[in-house]
Design a protein around this motif. Structure first.
Motif, PDB file in Angstrom:
ATOM      1  N   ASP A   1       0.805  -1.231   0.000  1.00 36.83           N
ATOM      2  CA  ASP A   1       0.000   0.000   0.000  1.00 36.83           C
ATOM      3  C   ASP A   1       0.837   1.281   0.000  1.00 36.83           C
ATOM      4  O   ASP A   1       0.304   2.376   0.229  1.00 36.83           O
ATOM      5  N   GLN A   2       2.131   1.158  -0.273  1.00 35.95           N
ATOM      6  CA  GLN A   2       3.000   2.326  -0.354  1.00 35.95           C
ATOM      7  C   GLN A   2       3.457   2.526  -1.795  1.00 35.95           C
ATOM      8  O   GLN A   2       3.905   1.576  -2.442  1.00 35.95           O
ATOM      9  N   GLU A   3       3.346   3.758  -2.302  1.00 35.30           N
ATOM     10  CA  GLU A   3       3.790   4.052  -3.654  1.00 35.30           C
ATOM     11  C   GLU A   3       5.312   3.966  -3.731  1.00 35.30           C
ATOM     12  O   GLU A   3       6.018   4.483  -2.858  1.00 35.30           O
ATOM     13  N   VAL A   4       5.797   3.312  -4.801  1.00 33.95           N
ATOM     14  CA  VAL A   4       7.238   3.114  -4.952  1.00 33.95           C
ATOM     15  C   VAL A   4       7.634   3.361  -6.402  1.00 33.95           C
ATOM     16  O   VAL A   4       6.795   3.404  -7.303  1.00 33.95           O
ATOM     17  N   SER A   5       8.938   3.505  -6.624  1.00 33.53           N
ATOM     18  CA  SER A   5       9.471   3.645  -7.976  1.00 33.53           C
ATOM     19  C   SER A   5       9.563   2.281  -8.649  1.00 33.53           C
ATOM     20  O   SER A   5       9.404   1.237  -7.999  1.00 33.53           O
ATOM     21  N   VAL A   6       9.866   2.298  -9.942  1.00 36.32           N
ATOM     22  CA  VAL A   6      10.026   1.045 -10.667  1.00 36.32           C
ATOM     23  C   VAL A   6      11.161   0.224 -10.055  1.00 36.32           C
ATOM     24  O   VAL A   6      11.028  -0.986  -9.839  1.00 36.32           O
ATOM     25  N   ALA A   7      12.267   0.885  -9.747  1.00 35.36           N
ATOM     26  CA  ALA A   7      13.417   0.175  -9.190  1.00 35.36           C
ATOM     27  C   ALA A   7      13.073  -0.477  -7.852  1.00 35.36           C
ATOM     28  O   ALA A   7      13.425  -1.636  -7.592  1.00 35.36           O
ATOM     29  N   ASP A   8      12.364   0.262  -7.000  1.00 34.06           N
ATOM     30  CA  ASP A   8      11.997  -0.283  -5.689  1.00 34.06           C
ATOM     31  C   ASP A   8      10.966  -1.398  -5.826  1.00 34.06           C
ATOM     32  O   ASP A   8      10.963  -2.364  -5.043  1.00 34.06           O
ATOM     33  N   PHE A   9      10.085  -1.272  -6.813  1.00 31.09           N
ATOM     34  CA  PHE A   9       9.073  -2.311  -7.033  1.00 31.09           C
ATOM     35  C   PHE A   9       9.754  -3.611  -7.454  1.00 31.09           C
ATOM     36  O   PHE A   9       9.460  -4.684  -6.915  1.00 31.09           O
ATOM     37  N   ILE A  10      10.673  -3.509  -8.405  1.00 26.65           N
ATOM     38  CA  ILE A  10      11.386  -4.695  -8.874  1.00 26.65           C
ATOM     39  C   ILE A  10      12.210  -5.308  -7.745  1.00 26.65           C
ATOM     40  O   ILE A  10      12.275  -6.538  -7.598  1.00 26.65           O
ATOM     41  N   ALA A  11      12.805  -4.451  -6.911  1.00 25.71           N
ATOM     42  CA  ALA A  11      13.629  -4.940  -5.808  1.00 25.71           C
ATOM     43  C   ALA A  11      12.805  -5.704  -4.776  1.00 25.71           C
ATOM     44  O   ALA A  11      13.336  -6.572  -4.066  1.00 25.71           O
ATOM     45  N   ALA A  12      11.514  -5.388  -4.688  1.00 23.66           N
ATOM     46  CA  ALA A  12      10.653  -6.033  -3.697  1.00 23.66           C
ATOM     47  C   ALA A  12      10.085  -7.361  -4.183  1.00 23.66           C
ATOM     48  O   ALA A  12       9.380  -8.047  -3.445  1.00 23.66           O
ATOM     49  N   ILE A  13      10.428  -7.717  -5.421  1.00 28.68           N
ATOM     50  CA  ILE A  13       9.825  -8.899  -6.043  1.00 28.68           C
ATOM     51  C   ILE A  13      10.862  -9.991  -6.220  1.00 28.68           C
ATOM     52  O   ILE A  13      12.034  -9.729  -6.492  1.00 28.68           O
ATOM     53  N   GLU A  14      10.394 -11.221  -6.067  1.00 27.23           N
ATOM     54  CA  GLU A  14      11.198 -12.382  -6.408  1.00 27.23           C
ATOM     55  C   GLU A  14      10.305 -13.378  -7.135  1.00 27.23           C
ATOM     56  O   GLU A  14       9.078 -13.215  -7.182  1.00 27.23           O
ATOM     57  N   VAL A  15      10.919 -14.388  -7.733  1.00 31.16           N
ATOM     58  CA  VAL A  15      10.128 -15.408  -8.417  1.00 31.16           C
ATOM     59  C   VAL A  15       9.159 -16.033  -7.419  1.00 31.16           C
ATOM     60  O   VAL A  15       9.546 -16.424  -6.320  1.00 31.16           O
ATOM     61  N   GLY A  16       7.896 -16.089  -7.801  1.00 31.07           N
ATOM     62  CA  GLY A  16       6.860 -16.629  -6.926  1.00 31.07           C
ATOM     63  C   GLY A  16       6.006 -15.566  -6.275  1.00 31.07           C
ATOM     64  O   GLY A  16       4.933 -15.875  -5.747  1.00 31.07           O
ATOM     65  N   THR A  17       6.480 -14.310  -6.283  1.00 27.03           N
ATOM     66  CA  THR A  17       5.688 -13.222  -5.714  1.00 27.03           C
ATOM     67  C   THR A  17       4.416 -13.013  -6.530  1.00 27.03           C
ATOM     68  O   THR A  17       4.457 -12.964  -7.760  1.00 27.03           O
ATOM     69  N   VAL A  18       3.280 -12.891  -5.843  1.00 24.09           N
ATOM     70  CA  VAL A  18       2.003 -12.666  -6.517  1.00 24.09           C
ATOM     71  C   VAL A  18       1.777 -11.170  -6.673  1.00 24.09           C
ATOM     72  O   VAL A  18       1.872 -10.416  -5.704  1.00 24.09           O
ATOM     73  N   ILE A  19       1.500 -10.740  -7.902  1.00 27.11           N
ATOM     74  CA  ILE A  19       1.260  -9.322  -8.160  1.00 27.11           C
ATOM     75  C   ILE A  19      -0.063  -9.149  -8.921  1.00 27.11           C
ATOM     76  O   ILE A  19      -0.518 -10.043  -9.628  1.00 27.11           O
ATOM     77  N   GLU A  20      -0.660  -7.980  -8.715  1.00 36.22           N
ATOM     78  CA  GLU A  20      -1.864  -7.598  -9.444  1.00 36.22           C
ATOM     79  C   GLU A  20      -1.489  -6.534 -10.461  1.00 36.22           C
ATOM     80  O   GLU A  20      -0.776  -5.585 -10.139  1.00 36.22           O
ATOM     81  N   ILE A  21      -1.985  -6.698 -11.689  1.00 34.45           N
ATOM     82  CA  ILE A  21      -1.558  -5.863 -12.812  1.00 34.45           C
ATOM     83  C   ILE A  21      -2.762  -5.250 -13.519  1.00 34.45           C
ATOM     84  O   ILE A  21      -3.769  -5.915 -13.746  1.00 34.45           O
ATOM     85  N   GLU A  22      -2.646  -3.975 -13.865  1.00 34.35           N
ATOM     86  CA  GLU A  22      -3.529  -3.343 -14.833  1.00 34.35           C
ATOM     87  C   GLU A  22      -2.645  -2.700 -15.890  1.00 34.35           C
ATOM     88  O   GLU A  22      -1.659  -2.025 -15.560  1.00 34.35           O
TER      89      GLU A  22
END
Length: 577
Positions: free
Chosen positions: A539-560
Motif C-alpha cells: 500500500d506504499q507508492e514506490v518507484s520502478v526500481a523499488d518495485f522490482i527490488a521487492a519482487i522475487e520469483v513466486g511473488t504474486v502481483i496484481e496488474i492493470e
C-alpha cells in the motif's frame, strides 16, 4: 464407497412403479409452471444439466420430484438434497407416469469437474487457471463463498460446468474450499507415456505410478480416454499432479439404449454441418430433417453455442429430436425493487423494465429470507432483485438469472445499452447513472490506453448505433454514482468471442515466473514498466526500481495495463501485498 454402476443403469434397474410416489411436503408450483412428465406412462428419463432452483430439484428447466431420490455428491453416495446447490451440473435418472406429474427422480448425482488451487486470475478475459486448466467464467457463473473481487491466487476452488469448444472449461459454479485436502480433475488423456507412467490433461501432467484404478486398469490407459483423477500432491512448478485414484469416465451408449427421454445440456463442439453431427458433453448427436429447433433457427447451430438437446437412441446412435438454444452470457445486468408482478404472463417489472421468465431461468435467494425453494411464484412487490437478462428474437427481455437480495447488498454494477448520454450522466438497464470528476471511462482503443475523457465518451454516442456499457459505482438512493464506465465489446454468442486476444486492456493477478532487469513474466506474459507506471508495495507508492527490488520469483502481483504489439503488457498500475 463409489458408484460402480452408471447412474443410468441404476435408474433403469429401479422399478418404474416408483413414479407413483410423491413429494407431498414439497410445493407443486413450477419455475414457471411445469411442462409435465413429457412421456408415456412408465417412461424413463435421463438428464444432464445445471441446477437452476429447488423445490424439488430443477435441471434443464424441468422440475424433478426428489423426495425419494438417491443423491450422491462427490464421493458421498448418501448425500441429501440440501447438499445440492444452484449452478452444479448434475445427472438425473427419473421416471414419469405420464399423468401430468413432474418426473420422479430415482438418482441424482453431482461430481465436480475440477478442484485445485487458483494459479492465475484474468479479470479482463474472465478466466482462471486451476491445475493447468483454463476456466472461463462470466456473469452467469455462480460464485459461492467468494466473489471475483475477493478471489485470490492460491485459493482452493471447486468448479462445476461444461467443456467448451476450445477444450477449456466453462464454469457454471465456482465454490471456495477452505478445508480441501485433495485435488481432482476430469478430462481427456493425451501424451501417454507408459515408461514414465505419466499422461497429460491439457497443460497438467499426471503421474500415475502409485495410482489405484477404478472401472479400469493401467493397461486401459490410452490417449483420448476420458477419466477422473484424484490426488493429494500438486507440484505447481512442474504443473504435475500425483494421482492416487484414476477412474474411467467414458460414456456408454449401451446404458441409455432403453431410456425413453434423454436430455443433455452443454456447449457445442466438433460441429460438422455437412455430416450433420456435433458433440455436447462427449455425447455425439446426429441432426436430420426431423430435428426441431427452439429459440433460434437451425443456422444458429455452431461450435461454442450453449444448447439443450432432447434425443433418442437408435442403432447405437443419438439422434437429436429437439435442440434448444440457451443464453451463454447475459447482455443486461440490473438491480432494483420489484414494481409489479404478472403471474398470468410470468413477468415482473424492475426499473421500468418488464422481464419475462422461462423454464431455464435460474433462481437464488441470498437475502435475509434465505429461502432455498425460491422461484417465480415467490417474487413479490418490493423485493430487491438482481437480474441478468437477454433480449430474445421477439424483442422481449428474458431473465436468465434472478437473485433475491437485500437493499444493502446491491452490487453497484449494471450493464446494458446506454441511453440519454450526456456529460452529466446516462441511463443503463433502467438505472440512472451520474458522472462526477472521479468517474473513469474506458473504451476499446489501445492507442490511448483505453482511457477516455467524458467528452470523448459522450461523442461515441453521436451515431444511431446502440452501445453497451458496464458501470460500477456506489448508490445514492436510487441514483448510481459511476466510478468506472467501460465500453462492452460485442462478443458473438453464437461462436467464438475475443478471449485470448492480445489487444486492449489487461487486468490480472498471478505469480512472477522470471525477472530480467525491469521486465517480469507472469503466466507467460511479459510485463514492461516506465516512469508513468503507478506501483505499490504494501500500500506504499514506490518507484520502478523499488518495485522490482521487492519482487522475487513466486511473488504474486496484481496488474492493470494495456497490450502492446500483441506481444507484451505495458503496465499502468501494479500492486504487491
Amino acid at each position: 464407497m463409489r458408484f460402480s454402476k452408471s447412474l443410468i443403469a441404476l435408474a433403469l434397474s429401479t422399478s418404474l412403479t416408483a413414479c407413483g410416489g410423491s413429494d407431498s411436503s414439497e410445493p407443486t408450483g413450477s419455475n414457471p409452471p411445469a411442462t409435465g412428465g413429457g412421456g408415456d406412462s412408465g417412461s424413463s428419463v435421463y438428464s444432464e444439466g445445471v441446477i437452476t432452483g429447488f423445490g424439488s430439484v430443477y435441471v434443464n428447466g424441468q422440475r424433478y420430484r426428489s423426495g425419494n431420490a438417491n443423491i450422491a455428491v462427490g464421493n458421498n453416495p448418501a448425500a441429501e438434497e440440501a447438499d445440492l446447490k444452484v449452478g452444479m451440473v448434475v445427472s438425473v435418472a427419473a421416471s414419469s407416469a405420464g399423468d401430468g406429474e413432474d418426473p420422479e427422480a430415482s438418482d441424482i448425482r453431482y461430481e465436480e469437474h475440477l478442484q485445485g488451487a487458483v494459479t492465475f486470475i484474468d479479470t479482463e478475459q474472465e478466466t482462471l487457471d486451476v491445475l493447468g486448466q483454463q476456466v472461463v467464467f462470466n456473469d452467469l457463473t455462480e460464485f459461492d463463498g467468494t466473489e471475483l473481487s475477493t478471489l485470490a491466487v492460491g485459493d482452493i476452488v471447486e468448479v462445476s460446468g461444461y467443456i467448451n469448444d476450445d477444450g477449456d472449461f466453462y464454469a457454471t459454479r465456482i465454490e471456495l474450499e477452505t478445508d480441501a485436502d485433495e485435488f481432482n480433475i476430469k478430462g481427456t488423456i493425451s501424451s501417454l507415456d507408459t515408461d514414465a507412467q505419466t499422461f497429460a490433461i491439457n497443460a497438467l501432467t499426471i503421474n500415475y505410478s502409485g495410482a489405484e484404478f477404478d472401472d479400469m486398469s493401467a493397461d486401459d490407459l490410452a490417449d483420448g480416454l476420458y477419466v477422473k483423477v484424484e490426488g493429494e500432491n500438486f507440484d505447481e512448478e512442474t504443473t504435475t499432479l500425483t494421482a492416487t485414484t484414476i477412474e474411467n469416465k467414458e460414456q456408454n451408449l449401451d446404458d441409455i439404449d432403453d431410456v425413453d427421454e434423454i436430455k443433455i445440456a452443454g456447449i457445442v463442439s466438433d460441429y460438422n454441418e455437412a455430416e450433420g453431427v456435433f458433440t455436447v458433453n462427449r455425447y455425439t448427436f446426429n441432426v436430420n430433417d426431423e430435428t426441431e429447433f427452439e429459440d433460434g433457427p437451425a443456422s444458429r447451430l455452431a461450435n461454442g453455442v450453449r444448447v439443450k438437446v432432447e434425443a433418442e437412441v437408435e442403432n447405437e446412435q443419438l439422434f437429436a429430436e429437439e435442440i434448444e438454444f440457451i443464453a451463454k452470457d447475459a447482455r443486461q445486468k440490473t438491480e432494483g425493487q420489484v414494481e409489479s408482478v404478472d403471474t398470468d404472463n410470468q413477468t415482473f417489472v424492475i426499473n421500468g423494465i418488464t422481464f419475462t421468465v422461462e423454464d431455464d431461468t435460474t433462481y437464488l435467494d441470498t437475502s435475509g429470507q434465505g429461502a432455498r425453494q425460491f422461484n417465480f411464484a415467490d417474487i413479490a412487490v418490493n423485493d430487491w432483485l438482481k437480474v441478468l437478462s437477454v433480449i430474445d428474437d421477439n424483442g422481449d427481455t428474458v431473465a436468465v438469472k434472478v437473485k433475491r437480495s437485500d437493499e444493502d447488498d446491491r452490487d453497484g454494477e449494471v450493464k446494458g445499452v446506454a441511453s440519454g448520454v450526456t456529460v452529466d450522466g446516462m441511463t443503463v438497464a433502467g438505472v440512472s447513472i451520474v458522472f462526477n470528476e472521479e468517474t473513469e471511462f474506458e473504451g476499446d482503443d489501445d492507442n490511448n490506453d483505453g482511457n477516455l475523457s467524458v467528452d470523448e465518451f459522450v461523442a461515441l454516442f453521436d451515431g444511431e448505433e446502440e452501445i453497451e456499457v458496464e458501470v460500477k459505482g456506489n448508490y445514492d438512493g436510487d441514483i448510481l454514482i459511476a466510478q468506472e464506465v467501460e465500453i462492452e465489446t460485442d462478443d458473438d454468442d453464437d461462436g467464438d468471442d475475443d478471449q485470448g486476444d492480445k489487444t486492449g486492456k489487461a487486468e490480472f493477478e498471478g505469480a512472477v515466473e522470471s525477472i530480467d532487469g525491469e521486465t517480469l513474466v507472469v503466466n507467460g506474459i511479459e510485463l514492461r514498466f516506465d516512469d508513468s507506471s503507478e506501483l505499490e508495495v504494501d500500500d506504499q507508492e514506490v518507484s520502478v526500481a523499488d518495485f522490482i527490488a521487492a519482487i522475487e520469483v513466486g511473488t504474486v502481483i496484481e496488474i492493470e495495463g494495456v497490450w502492446r504489439e500483441q506481444s507484451y503488457v505495458q503496465v499502468l498500475e501494479a500492486e504487491v501485498e
